[in-house]
Design an enzyme around this catalytic site. Structure first.
Site, PDB file in Angstrom:
ATOM      1  N   THR A 196       7.391   3.286 -11.853  1.00  9.31           N
ATOM      2  CA  THR A 196       7.338   3.024 -10.414  1.00  9.31           C
ATOM      3  C   THR A 196       8.714   2.478 -10.033  1.00  9.31           C
ATOM      4  OG1 THR A 196       6.663   0.708 -10.616  1.00  9.31           O
ATOM      5  CG2 THR A 196       4.884   2.330 -10.475  1.00  9.31           C
ATOM      6  N   LEU A 251       1.649  -6.295  -4.475  1.00  5.03           N
ATOM      7  CA  LEU A 251       3.055  -6.450  -4.102  1.00  5.03           C
ATOM      8  C   LEU A 251       3.934  -6.494  -5.340  1.00  5.03           C
ATOM      9  CD1 LEU A 251       3.212  -9.231  -1.339  1.00  5.03           C
ATOM     10  CD2 LEU A 251       3.157  -6.747  -1.058  1.00  5.03           C
ATOM     11  N   TYR A 256       9.325  -9.504 -21.118  1.00 10.68           N
ATOM     12  CA  TYR A 256       8.323  -9.359 -20.067  1.00 10.68           C
ATOM     13  C   TYR A 256       7.254 -10.446 -20.149  1.00 10.68           C
ATOM     14  CZ  TYR A 256       5.467  -7.403 -16.443  1.00 10.68           C
ATOM     15  OH  TYR A 256       4.770  -7.269 -15.279  1.00 10.68           O
ATOM     16  N   LYS A 298       2.951 -13.797 -14.086  1.00  7.52           N
ATOM     17  CA  LYS A 298       1.657 -13.137 -14.286  1.00  7.52           C
ATOM     18  C   LYS A 298       0.613 -14.145 -14.791  1.00  7.52           C
ATOM     19  CE  LYS A 298       2.686  -8.955 -12.944  1.00  7.52           C
ATOM     20  NZ  LYS A 298       2.285  -8.577 -11.576  1.00  7.52           N
ATOM     21  N   PHE A 328       6.339  -2.943   3.168  1.00  2.72           N
ATOM     22  CA  PHE A 328       7.658  -3.202   3.731  1.00  2.72           C
ATOM     23  C   PHE A 328       8.511  -1.969   3.486  1.00  2.72           C
ATOM     24  CE2 PHE A 328      10.587  -7.197   4.156  1.00  2.72           C
ATOM     25  CZ  PHE A 328      10.819  -6.844   5.474  1.00  2.72           C
ATOM     26  N   ALA A 388       4.948  -9.155   4.015  1.00  2.00           N
ATOM     27  CA  ALA A 388       3.594  -9.640   3.698  1.00  2.00           C
ATOM     28  C   ALA A 388       3.582 -11.120   3.316  1.00  2.00           C
ATOM     29  CB  ALA A 388       3.001  -8.806   2.563  1.00  2.00           C
ATOM     30  N   ALA A 432       0.788  -1.243   0.000  1.00  2.00           N
ATOM     31  CA  ALA A 432       0.000   0.000   0.000  1.00  2.00           C
ATOM     32  C   ALA A 432       0.813   1.283   0.000  1.00  2.00           C
ATOM     33  CB  ALA A 432      -0.899   0.009   1.232  1.00  2.00           C
ATOM     34  N   SER A 433       2.149   1.194  -0.042  1.00  2.00           N
ATOM     35  CA  SER A 433       2.933   2.403   0.254  1.00  2.00           C
ATOM     36  C   SER A 433       3.425   3.173  -0.959  1.00  2.00           C
ATOM     37  CB  SER A 433       4.120   2.016   1.137  1.00  2.00           C
ATOM     38  OG  SER A 433       4.831   0.959   0.532  1.00  2.00           O
TER      39      SER A 433
HETATM   40  P1  NAI Z   1       5.894  -0.615  -6.311  1.00  2.00           P
HETATM   41  O1  NAI Z   1       7.318  -1.032  -6.200  1.00  2.00           O
HETATM   42  O2  NAI Z   1       5.607   0.837  -6.449  1.00  2.00           O
HETATM   43  O3  NAI Z   1       5.074  -1.130  -5.001  1.00  2.00           O
HETATM   44  C1  NAI Z   1       5.339  -2.334  -4.382  1.00  2.00           C
HETATM   45  C2  NAI Z   1       4.681  -2.394  -3.006  1.00  2.00           C
HETATM   46  O4  NAI Z   1       4.935  -3.683  -2.430  1.00  2.00           O
HETATM   47  C3  NAI Z   1       5.212  -1.369  -1.977  1.00  2.00           C
HETATM   48  O5  NAI Z   1       4.142  -0.923  -1.172  1.00  2.00           O
HETATM   49  C4  NAI Z   1       6.164  -2.210  -1.115  1.00  2.00           C
HETATM   50  O6  NAI Z   1       6.344  -1.729   0.202  1.00  2.00           O
HETATM   51  C5  NAI Z   1       5.431  -3.522  -1.114  1.00  2.00           C
HETATM   52  N1  NAI Z   1       6.275  -4.681  -0.790  1.00  2.00           N
HETATM   53  C6  NAI Z   1       7.327  -5.186  -1.474  1.00  2.00           C
HETATM   54  N2  NAI Z   1       7.806  -6.290  -0.853  1.00  2.00           N
HETATM   55  C7  NAI Z   1       7.032  -6.485   0.243  1.00  2.00           C
HETATM   56  C8  NAI Z   1       7.005  -7.461   1.275  1.00  2.00           C
HETATM   57  N3  NAI Z   1       7.863  -8.479   1.314  1.00  2.00           N
HETATM   58  N4  NAI Z   1       6.076  -7.321   2.253  1.00  2.00           N
HETATM   59  C9  NAI Z   1       5.182  -6.294   2.263  1.00  2.00           C
HETATM   60  N5  NAI Z   1       5.152  -5.356   1.281  1.00  2.00           N
HETATM   61  C10 NAI Z   1       6.062  -5.459   0.299  1.00  2.00           C
HETATM   62  O7  NAI Z   1       5.288  -1.463  -7.490  1.00  2.00           O
HETATM   63  P2  NAI Z   1       4.107  -1.268  -8.542  1.00  2.00           P
HETATM   64  O8  NAI Z   1       4.706  -0.959  -9.855  1.00  2.00           O
HETATM   65  O9  NAI Z   1       3.029  -0.417  -8.001  1.00  2.00           O
HETATM   66  O10 NAI Z   1       3.581  -2.767  -8.664  1.00  2.00           O
HETATM   67  C11 NAI Z   1       2.442  -3.270  -8.005  1.00  2.00           C
HETATM   68  C12 NAI Z   1       1.802  -4.335  -8.885  1.00  2.00           C
HETATM   69  O11 NAI Z   1       1.348  -3.718 -10.092  1.00  2.00           O
HETATM   70  C13 NAI Z   1       2.778  -5.441  -9.301  1.00  2.00           C
HETATM   71  O12 NAI Z   1       2.083  -6.675  -9.334  1.00  2.00           O
HETATM   72  C14 NAI Z   1       3.154  -5.041 -10.719  1.00  2.00           C
HETATM   73  O13 NAI Z   1       3.560  -6.127 -11.516  1.00  2.00           O
HETATM   74  C15 NAI Z   1       1.822  -4.472 -11.200  1.00  2.00           C
HETATM   75  N6  NAI Z   1       1.892  -3.622 -12.391  1.00  2.00           N
HETATM   76  C16 NAI Z   1       2.817  -2.606 -12.485  1.00  2.00           C
HETATM   77  C17 NAI Z   1       2.901  -1.870 -13.655  1.00  2.00           C
HETATM   78  C18 NAI Z   1       3.911  -0.761 -13.806  1.00  2.00           C
HETATM   79  O14 NAI Z   1       4.141  -0.329 -14.923  1.00  2.00           O
HETATM   80  N7  NAI Z   1       4.493  -0.273 -12.750  1.00  2.00           N
HETATM   81  C19 NAI Z   1       1.998  -2.111 -14.796  1.00  2.00           C
HETATM   82  C20 NAI Z   1       1.004  -3.124 -14.546  1.00  2.00           C
HETATM   83  C21 NAI Z   1       0.989  -3.869 -13.396  1.00  2.00           C
END
Ligand code: NAI
Length: 396
Positions: free
Chosen positions: A274, A138, A234, A243, A73, A111, A48-49
């Protein structure tokens, strides 16, 4: 202290608390400027962060008036080290939620572990009773399996053959060629274990067993498909396998949740800057071309616009949730529009270091990257002495 960006590889090791807070406020203001969502009232966001998870939490709270519990985390500040951006984001989110009279509590820890799942369930029981929506967002490089203790590391690699294509270093703005060797079977297995659906299912199983899912509860996890040019590294590579597993898990969970009238979805989101996506080779160049084309066409969205649309036009319309032939929600629909992809593809074949600035929005990419860590944000005085030690109130 005076906080400046510092780099190590693809990540920035410092974050600016005031800048992160401003970024969060900007997202809140966007959601508040949109029509209210007739949505969930108790929402658990795992991851969520930052990125899509943070935007989901903000949309639920300020779009639907939901109480939220966020799991993530992140690292607080210590000595002269700043906290991570997700720490500052959460502190700012909680403060704004409280001011708006919304319940917001956070759990900082792994998590993937049984302990954090149990801690979350206890909090739900104590504070709410039940939840209406579980967002699973995550993105992690590693996972320790809670039953076996095996440590899995995810890799971003093609499968079967070496992949060679263009990539960009957005710090130097140099376009170069990169070759990535194919993954081993072991690396594929590891990546599925980290980024596939096993942990999502463990969360839903644990929540269901504890009887903390409300009648009609929904769960959603995020996926990506993207253009043909990134498929080998990817969607048809290691992360794509993960995925596929996540998407298959959505079908399984959907059946499982029927028992309580609930639903499970995967939402395919747009490629955005991100912390996770900036580490993927080739993708930053694609994103900078995509940004330019989508901005020219007036179609550009960030995480918050995407998540608002997901809630308002897909998950909580009051009717059937619109999905593709494989049952997935598609809010990458504008990214994947034929005219957008045709233009990105034409630019992809021409782009090099000399014409990068003209063909792509590398500047927008770079700015978005800095903004993830609270830098280059309007309204913030970066020369001012800033307190790096910020408390997340619910964790104090
Ligand atoms: P992000 O890196 O911004 O966020 C990841 C989150 O997971 C953070 O809140 C972090 O604290 C948390 N986290 C990581 N490891 C953890 C653990 N062991 N325990 C608890 N929390 C943990 O990533 P983003 O890009 O927002 O990705 C989120 C989802 O969206 C992923 O499944 C990603 O594949 C998907 N996604 C991302 C896209 C992009 O272009 N960024 C496009 C489409 C899907």
């Amino acid at each position: 202290m005076i906080i400046k960006p510092k780099f190590r590889g693809f990540i920035c090791t410092t974050a600016h608390p005031k800048g992160c807070a401003q970024q969060v406020r900007n997202q809140i203001d966007y959601v508040k400027s949109q029509p209210a969502i007739n949505g969930p009232k108790k929402v658990l966001v795992i991851g969520a962060s930052t990125g899509y998870g943070l935007a989901s939490r903000i949309t639920a709270a300020f779009g639907a008036g939901a109480d939220t519990i966020g799991v993530f985390f992140e690292r607080p500040s210590s000595g002269n080290r700043t906290a991570t951006a997700g720490w500052y984001n959460t502190a700012a989110f909680e403060e704004a939620a409280r001011e708006a009279g919304l319940f917001a509590k956070s759990i900082n820890g792994d998590a993937f572990s049984n302990e954090i799942k149990q801690q979350t369930i206890e909090m739900i029981k104590r504070e709410w009773g039940k939840v209406d929506l579980v967002v699973y967002s995550l993105a992690a490089p590693k996972r320790v399996h809670p039953e076996t203790g095996e440590v899995f590391s995810s890799v971003l690699k093609p499968i079967g053959q070496t992949f060679s294509n263009k990539t960009v270093d957005f710090h130097t703005e140099e376009v170069s060629h990169i070759s990535i060797e194919p993954a081993t079977e072991e690396e594929i297995r590891h990546t599925i274990a980290v980024m596939g659906g096993e942990d999502w299912k463990m969360w839903i199983d644990a929540l269901q067993e504890a009887d903390v899912l409300n009648e009609g509860a929904k769960t959603v996890a995020y996926s990506y498909i993207g253009p043909v040019v990134t498929h080998p590294v990817y969607r048809e590579g290691t992360v794509g396998r993960a995925k596929n597993h996540l998407e298959a898990t959505a079908h399984e969970l959907d059946k499982q949740l029927k028992e309580i009238g609930g639903e499970a979805y995967v939402s395919v989101n747009k490629a955005l800057v991100t912390q996770s996506s900036s580490a993927i080779p080739v993708v930053p160049l694609y994103i900078s071309l995509l940004y330019k084309v989508m901005k020219e066409k007036g179609l550009h969205e960030g995480c918050i616009e995407q998540m608002y649309r997901l809630f308002n036009e897909r998950l909580y319309t009051g009717g059937e949730v619109q999905v593709d032939e494989e049952g997935r929600i598609r809010i990458d629909d504008w990214e994947m529009r034929e005219d957008v992809q045709a233009e990105v593809s034409a630019r992809w074949s021409k782009v090099d270091s000399d014409n990068l600035k003209e063909l792509s929005d590398i500047e927008g990419y770079r700015r978005d990257f800095f903004q993830l860590f609270g830098f280059e944000t309007d309204g913030v005085d970066y020369e001012a002495d800033t307190e790096a030690n910020v408390t997340i109130q619910s964790l104090a």
